[in-house]
Structures are given as structure tokens and as C-alpha cells.
Design an enzyme around this catalytic site. Structure first.
Site, PDB file in Angstrom:
ATOM      1  N   LYS A  84       4.333  12.633  -3.800  1.00 41.59           N
ATOM      2  CA  LYS A  84       2.800  12.370  -3.331  1.00 41.59           C
ATOM      3  C   LYS A  84       2.560  11.210  -2.342  1.00 41.59           C
ATOM      4  O   LYS A  84       2.097  11.038  -0.974  1.00 41.59           O
ATOM      5  CB  LYS A  84       2.108  12.259  -4.647  1.00 41.59           C
ATOM      6  CG  LYS A  84       1.035  12.352  -4.266  1.00 41.59           C
ATOM      7  CD  LYS A  84      -0.349  12.498  -5.682  1.00 41.59           C
ATOM      8  CE  LYS A  84      -1.976  12.300  -4.923  1.00 41.59           C
ATOM      9  NZ  LYS A  84      -2.877  11.909  -5.780  1.00 41.59           N
ATOM     10  N   GLN A 104       2.924   8.342   3.178  1.00 43.78           N
ATOM     11  CA  GLN A 104       2.856   7.302   4.266  1.00 43.78           C
ATOM     12  C   GLN A 104       3.301   8.086   5.107  1.00 43.78           C
ATOM     13  O   GLN A 104       2.862   7.540   5.995  1.00 43.78           O
ATOM     14  CB  GLN A 104       4.513   7.020   3.105  1.00 43.78           C
ATOM     15  CG  GLN A 104       5.186   6.083   3.868  1.00 43.78           C
ATOM     16  CD  GLN A 104       4.069   4.537   3.151  1.00 43.78           C
ATOM     17  OE1 GLN A 104       2.795   4.509   3.274  1.00 43.78           O
ATOM     18  NE2 GLN A 104       4.255   3.855   4.849  1.00 43.78           N
ATOM     19  N   GLY A 159       0.436  -1.366   0.144  1.00 45.44           N
ATOM     20  CA  GLY A 159       0.074  -0.114  -0.142  1.00 45.44           C
ATOM     21  C   GLY A 159       0.576   1.773  -0.191  1.00 45.44           C
ATOM     22  O   GLY A 159       0.476   2.485  -0.022  1.00 45.44           O
ATOM     23  N   ASN A 162       8.262  10.162  -4.426  1.00 49.97           N
ATOM     24  CA  ASN A 162       7.291  10.524  -5.952  1.00 49.97           C
ATOM     25  C   ASN A 162       6.639  11.058  -4.549  1.00 49.97           C
ATOM     26  O   ASN A 162       6.695  11.122  -3.398  1.00 49.97           O
ATOM     27  CB  ASN A 162       6.282   8.975  -5.290  1.00 49.97           C
ATOM     28  CG  ASN A 162       5.183   9.974  -6.158  1.00 49.97           C
ATOM     29  OD1 ASN A 162       4.090  10.487  -5.704  1.00 49.97           O
ATOM     30  ND2 ASN A 162       4.633   8.595  -7.067  1.00 49.97           N
ATOM     31  N   GLU A 165       7.937   4.195   7.951  1.00 51.09           N
ATOM     32  CA  GLU A 165       7.647   3.822   9.397  1.00 51.09           C
ATOM     33  C   GLU A 165       7.900   5.057  10.059  1.00 51.09           C
ATOM     34  O   GLU A 165       7.386   5.342  11.292  1.00 51.09           O
ATOM     35  CB  GLU A 165       8.865   2.739   9.608  1.00 51.09           C
ATOM     36  CG  GLU A 165       8.139   1.012   8.978  1.00 51.09           C
ATOM     37  CD  GLU A 165       8.794   0.363  10.099  1.00 51.09           C
ATOM     38  OE1 GLU A 165       9.064  -0.666  10.664  1.00 51.09           O
ATOM     39  OE2 GLU A 165      10.573   0.568   9.651  1.00 51.09           O
TER      40      GLU A 165
HETATM   41 MO1  MOS Z   1       7.000  -3.119   9.117  1.00 47.07          MO
HETATM   42  S1  MOS Z   1       6.887  -3.456  11.765  1.00 47.07           S
HETATM   43  O1  MOS Z   1       8.926  -2.942   8.932  1.00 47.07           O
HETATM   44  O2  MOS Z   1       6.656  -3.846   7.977  1.00 47.07           O
END
Ligand code: MOS
Length: 732
Positions: A628, A633, A463, A626, A699
């Protein structure tokens, strides 16, 4: 140091995701959508106790129910090999090995029937007798077995001496609860045995790992297992482990001789695919009166399943975070009768940062210095663990640009000094050092007579935008349009790729695509006929644009890929590229992304209600592939961070070990009304650890949000909350 590509036109552009239309129209097939003409359906039976043994199972009524094909329990489960360890650690315990129960919700049987309704109905008819034992629950339980892990013990300098001699010291304890991944897409496995070959559609973030686990468990050559996940409805780390239900689906298909689909229910998502371990952290700091950090001691206790071995790396980036001479980390795990924790977005870092960056904020008040200034003064100009230069580091710019954009200068440093009617207003901030990593990866690119390119790799798009950025990068490197590139991923039959996890895939895949594109260009130059301007030229002497290769020295001299193919009487040319463990080890260690979050909160003075009213996140993620998607994210991760700070908590009933809030009605996550305008700005430079200059950002957006908000709550109210989530009861 790696030469990094520059002057990009397509890479970086905020184009829409290429898989958008397939998702919007429903054409994108998620694992739970997979259908076969003779598909059977599985339903899980889960333990109603948290500890003990099964003393008897009566599956007679279930077997007699309409449509039922099989009931598999530990009593009739065929022998299977142990699931192997993966690069992320041991696989989870397989629950049908024997009659022991180690957590509430453990799978104890799987029922297979012609329809999902029949399977669910029959699952209720499986009668199980238990021999209950007292479950071991609660992170502070003195009865809980403790596991010490030497990997969590690190020290540089002499922290004990530094703390003893520090002019100013700090010593506080923080707690964070269990939280669940729970992506909207229910985890599903559709398994089919095709002759001797096992074909599995599964919600995995790592097709190669799931292939390896299934091949080992079923005693098959790796090539006889194919794992497919063209689309995944979110993962957040839950898909980094091949959980027992995946094995059970494949087993059910083998036992019944039918393809079988198993879709977890929402409550089962709370017990079956991991969660963020609960932690207790003691944070000690030492500093001089002139604002120099002299000691950091970070001691973490986290939870783990009674018979499992995952590990929340709470203190992993603490030693990298500041230019402090004396840093120690300690860690232990307590074994509880809870479902096995797994990986949840920024494992370890999200919770470890909360205590470290809250502590820095507290220290700033003790020393009488602005929190941003304190961080700038103790900034790690080089990697403080290795003493070597960072492959890139714009943390300083994150602080400065973030503060400017947010309007930090308008903050009155005194607590409870800012107010808007009944609302106390506070500003808080936190810095983020994330740490870098990427794994070995291969990709192949095929360029065909119709002028299109096909990129193939066993990577996944969870995603985040892998399809799109792979297309953009390939188009850039070959001089094509993004629409001329087809990306094939999410299939273990493709060239091996690492996990979409640990924020490492964009770097690994970009590096492999870069290598493949270079090799493809060389292959096309080899096709240039004698006498043509490209004949005998090296890739350094040419550039690519509009489907053509041009001489840099004479841009009018060039040939189209399609002409070169026609001249060679070829339909297509394929080239492979890879980044190997050796190349990664020989290169510059990736620094990873950095960030600073700034939060404004309003706290109702009488009711303790906390509203996050605006946030600025300044992120250094190297080259943005990118703009966008990168922004999305970070936005999504900040929302998740607000959830972590104010709402999320998996509640284990202390008497039974049952999860008390296993639905989205009970387990609170932010809704739109909880989310203010969020600003994201990108700063920084191209990273020198890889030829594309990229750093993963999947993350980092969640890390630092809890501390920034908690620090703002303190500034608003004078109340220091060291326990997540920050709920009303803790403020009253
Ligand atoms: Mo992330 S916890 O490395 O999908």
C-alpha cells in the site's frame, strides 16, 4: 551474493501506516508545532536585490518595536565556524558572514521577539541600504561564470567515431526549468540551548548530518547537539541540506538566551531551501538501421548559485541506461545570482531522463520501430559500465508487463492517427534506469518482558512509511505482530543512520534491522537454560512465530521470548545491528530500481490543452515492504511528474532576479482534476545486494513521466516539445 530472506508473511502486506492515527488526530508533532513556555520567535529579513552589497543597516526602529529581543545582521553576527562539507557536497554559503548579496531573498537579518507577530512586524522595520550591482541571470547568459566539473565527464568507447560512422544520427537540445520542492509542511527550526547542549527540532531528512553541521558551526562536540524530527511534513530533498535559516535559529536562541522558533513563510520556501536547477541538454545518438544504438552523447548545462557548489547530476545514469558501446557525458554549471539549487526528488535523473527517453522516442520514428521494441533491443542485460551482473533488474518485465497492462498493442503507430472528437489522442512511454545506493546504518532492537520490541535508529520518516516498514520487518524477523513493535526514529541521539534520501534509506535500515534481529535471536538462544530444547542451538536451527522461538526440526519444541527473559531474570535484551561502508563495498553493488511509464494524453486540437487521461507505471523495486505504501509512493511521484511535465516552473524575473511566482497561487502544481486514474504495477525479483532484497522507490516514480507524456503528445499531435513544462503556448 547475499542470502535474501524469503517466505515473508508480514513484510509486503498492505497494512495502514502505523503513524496514521497520530497524524490524523494531530498528536504527531512536526517541527513547526514545537512549543516551550518561554519560546521566542524569529522572522527573517531577506534581500530585495539579487546582487550587490549592503551599504547600511538601521535596526533602531526594529529594536524599539514591542517585544523585540534582538536583531542579528552581518554587523553584529557572532563569529561562527564554516559549515562543513557533507557526503552530498559543500554546505551552503552562510549569508551573514559579510555584506555581499548574491541572490534575491538572501537572509540579511533575523529579528527575534516574544511573539511571531511582533517578530514579523519588526522585521519590516529593519531599514537596509543597498549598493546594487547588475545581477547575472539566465542560463544562456554569456557573462555567467562557468564551472567545469571533471566528475561529470565520462566516456566509454569512442563516441566521436561512433557518431561519425553511424547510419542514423540524432542531435537535439532540451531545456528544463527551475522547480521548487515546497512540501506542504513549512520548514521550521525550534532551537533551545540546554546548558551547553543545543537541542534542535528541524525539518531535516538527515538528523546525523544536521547534528554534524551545527556541532561544527558552533564549535561543540557532536554529543552536545541533538537534532529531532519525529515527523516531517514532506521533504522531497529540501531537507538534505542544513540551510542557513537552521543555523540562524540556533544562533538566535544563543544570542537571546531563549528557545527560538523560526518558521519559513511560503514565499521564503521558494528562496531558502533549494530548488531543482535549470538545465539545457544536448542529446546526440547514433544507431544502425537494424535498431542498434551505437552512440549516446549527453551534454548538460545546469545552474548553480553565484557562490555555492551544489550540482544537478543530470547525466548520472545515462551510461547505465542502455547496452550501448559508446557513451559520453559532459557537464558544466553556470553561476547565476539565484538562490542556491539543492536536491529535488530524483535530482539529475528526473531531468536527464526527459532528454534521453524523448530522444529514444524520436529515434524510434526515424528507424520505423516501436518505441518499446527499440528499448528491448538495446536493453542492458548486465551493468554496461562495469560489465558485471545487476543485483537485480526487471526492466524488461517493466516494459512488457506495463505495455500489456496499458494496452500498448492498441496504439496506431502513425502520429495524429488517433482521435476522440476534438481531442487528438496519443500514447507514449519511457523507460527508467535509476541506479542504486545505500549508506552505512545502525539500528538496535530491545525486546522486553511485556513481549514488545523497540527498534531505534536515527533515520527519518519523511512521509514515505519508514515507521511502518521498520515495524513490519522487525515483526517478521522476530515472529511478533506489527502492533508489538515500537519504532523510535527521527532523533540524532539514536544509533546513526544515513539520510532519508537518494532512495537509499529502506535498503540501509532494513539491512541494519536484519543484522540486529539476528543478533537479538542469538542473544535469546544464549539465554536458553541447559536441558531446554533451544539450549546450544544456532539461529539456523530455529524459526520464530507468535513471540516464540521454535526448533525447525521439532516445531512443538519452543520457548517464548518472555519466558526466556523471566528465566534469566531480565527485563529486556538489546541487540545492535549495522551495515558498514566495508560491508557495502564488499557486497554486490545495488542496481537500484527500474521502471517503465506509459501515458495516454488527449490534446485539444484547437486550444492546445493537454490532458493526461491515464497512466500505467510498471516498477521493479525488488521486495516490496508494504504494497500500500509503495503504491502511494509511486502514485505521489507520478503526480509530481505530471506537475513537472505540464505545470511547474520557477520564474526568475530576468531584470531583477526576483522569483515572480513565489506562492501556490502563481506556481502551478496539479490539482485533483489534472490527475487521471493512475495504475501502478510492481514486477521483479528480490534484490541480491542486501539480505532483505529491497530497492528504494522513493524517487523513481517521477522519473520517466515527463518523457512518457511528451512522447504521447508527439504521437497525438506530431509536435515534439523538448522544453518543460509543456504549456499551451508551446503547442499552438
Ligand atoms: Mo530525495 S532529492 O533524495 O529527498
Amino acid at each position: 551474493m547475499t542470502a535474501v530472506i524469503t517466505d515473508t508473511a508480514i513484510v509486503g502486506a498492505p497494512v495502514d501506516r502505523v503513524d496514521g492515527p497520530a497524524k490524523v488526530t494531530g498528536a504527531a508533532r512536526y517541527p513547526s508545532d514545537v512549543c516551550y513556555p518561554d519560546l521566542a520567535h524569529a522572522a527573517l529579513v531577506q534581500s530585495a536585490i539579487a546582487a550587490g552589497t549592503i551599504s547600511g543597516i538601521d535596526a533602531g526602529q526594529a529594536l524599539a518595536a514591542p517585544g523585540v529581543l534582538a536583531v542579528i545582521t552581518h554587523q553584529n553576527c557572532p563569529p561562527l565556524a564554516d559549515a562543513p562539507a557533507t557526503p552530498l557536497g559543500p554546505s551552503p554559503r552562510f549569508p551573514l558572514r559579510d555584506n555581499r548579496i548574491v541572490h534575491y531573498g538572501q537572509h540579511v537579518a533575523v529579528v527575534v521577539a516574544d511573539t511571531p507577530e511582533q517578530a514579523v512586524a519588526a522585521a519590516r522595520l529593519v531599514a537596509i541600504d543597498y549598493q546594487r550591482a547588475e545581477p547575472v541571470l539566465g542560463i544562456g547568459n554569456p557573462e555567467a561564470p562557468v564551472v567545469r566539473n571533471p566528475r561529470l565527464e565520462t566516456e566509454r568507447g569512442d563516441v566521436t567515431a561512433a557518431l561519425a560512422s553511424a547510419a542514423v544520427t540524432y542531435d537535439e537540445t532540451f531545456t528544463t526549468p527551475a522547480e521548487v520542492n515546497n512540501p506542504i509542511g513549512l520548514f521550521a527550526t525550534a532551537a533551545r540551548w540546554d546548558g551547553g547542549r543545543l537541542v534542535v527540532h528541524d525539518c531535516t531528512q538527515w538528523p546525523m548530518m544536521t547534528r554534524h553541521v551545527l556541532a561544527t558551526v558552533f564549535g561543540l562536540p557532536e554529543d552536545d547537539v541533538r537534532v529531532l524530527v519525529p515527523y516531517l511534513g514532506g521533504g522531497f530533498g529540501a531537507g538534505l541540506i542544513t540551510w542557513p535559516h537552521v543555523i540562524l535559529a540556533a544562533l538566535a536562541a544563543r544570542v537571546t538566551g531563549r528557545p527560538v522558533k523560526l518558521v519559513l513563510t511560503r514565499p521564503q520556501m521558494f528562496t531558502s531551501v533549494g530548488h531543482r536547477a535549470q538545465t539545457v541538454q544536448r542529446l546526440r545518438l547514433g544507431a544502425t538501421r537494424d535498431f542498434t544504438l551505437t552512440a549516446i552523447d549527453h551534454d548538460a548545462t545546469s545552474t548553480v548559485g553565484a557562490q555555492d557548489a551544489t550540482m544537478e547530476p543530470v547525466t548520472a545514469v545515462t551510461p547505465l541506461s542502455y547496452a550501448c558501446a559508446n557513451v559520453a557525458t559532459h557537464g558544466r554549471q553556470v553561476r547565476l545570482n539565484v538562490p542556491n539549487p539543492g536536491w529535488l526528488r530524483a535530482p539529475g535523473k528526473a531531468v536527464g531522463n526527459f532528454s534521453l527517453e524523448s530522444a529514444l522516442d524520436e529515434l524510434s520514428y526515424a528507424l520505423g520501430i516501436d518505441p518499446v521494441d527499440l528499448r528491448l533491443r538495446n536493453h542492458a542485460d548486465v551493468n554496461p559500465q562495469s560489465g558485471r551482473p545487476w543485483s537485480s533488474n526487471a526492466l524488461r518485465e517493466c516494459y512488457l508487463a506495463g505495455a500489456k497492462h496499458f494496452g500498448w498493442a492498441g496504439r496506431d503507430p502513425a502520429v495524429r492517427s488517433m482521435r476522440d472528437g476534438q481531442w487528438l489522442v496519443g500514447y507514449g512511454m519511457a523507460g527508467v534506469t535509476f541506479g542504486g545506493f545505500y549508506g552505512p546504518c545502525r539500528a538496535s532492537i530491545t525486546l522486553s518482558r511485556d513481549g514488545t520490541a523497540r527498534v531505534r535508529s536515527a533515520a527519518t520518516d519523511i512521509g514515505t512509511g519508514t515507521y511502518t516498514v521498520a515495524a513490519q520487518l522487525t515483526a517478521e524477523l522476530l515472529g511478533l505482530r506489527t502492533s508489538q513493535v515500537v519504532v523510535e526514529i527521527g532523533d540524532s541521539d539514536l544509533p546513526p543512520a544515513p539520510q532519508s534520501g537518494g532512495s537509499g534509506l529502506a535498503t540501509a535500515l532494513s539491512t541494519a534491522i536484519h543484522a540486529a534481529a539476528g543478533n537479538l535471536l542469538r542473544a535469546f538462544l544464549d539465554l536458553a537454560p541447559g536441558g531446554s530444547p533451544l539450549h546450544g542451538r544456532s539461529p539456523d536451527e530455529v524459526s520464530v512465530a507468535d513471540g516464540c522461538i521454535h526448533l525447525i526440526a521439532d516445531p512443538s519444541a519452543g520457548l517464548a521470548y518472555t519466558d526466556l527473559l523471566a528465566g534469566g531474570d531480565l527485563d529486556e535484551v538489546t541487540a545492535d545491528g549495522e551495515v558498514t561502508p566495508q560491508a557495502i563495498a564488499a557486497g554486490m553493488p545495488p542496481a537500484g530500481a527500474f521502471a517503465a511509464h506509459f501515458a495516454e494524453v488527449r490534446v485539444d486540437e484547437d486550444l492546445g490543452l493537454v490532458r493526461v487521461t491515464r497512466m500505467t507505471s510498471a516498477v521493479d523495486a525488488g521486495r516490496i515492504l508494504n504494497e500500500k505504501l509503495a503504491r502511494s509512493q509511486i502514485l505521489g511521484a507520478v503526480v509530481m511528474g505530471i506537475g513537472m511535465t505540464l505545470f511547474e516552473e520557477t520564474v526568475f524575473d530576468p531584470a531583477t532576479g526576483r522569483i515572480a511566482n513565489p506562492t501556490f497561487a502563481d506556481y502551478l502544481i496539479p490539482v485533483s482534476a489534472d490527475i487521471p486514474d493512475l495504475d501502478v504495477i510492481f514486477v521483479g525479483e528480490l534484490d541480491r545486494s542486501n539480505p532483505v532484497g529491497v530497492k528504494g522507490l522513493g524517487e523513481i516514480g517521477i522519473v520517466g513521466v515527463p518523457a512518457a507524456i511528451a512522447n504521447a503528445v508527439y504521437h497525438a499531435t506530431g509536435r515534439r516539445i523538448r522544453s518543460l513544462p509543456i504549456t499551451i503556448d508551446k503547442l499552438l
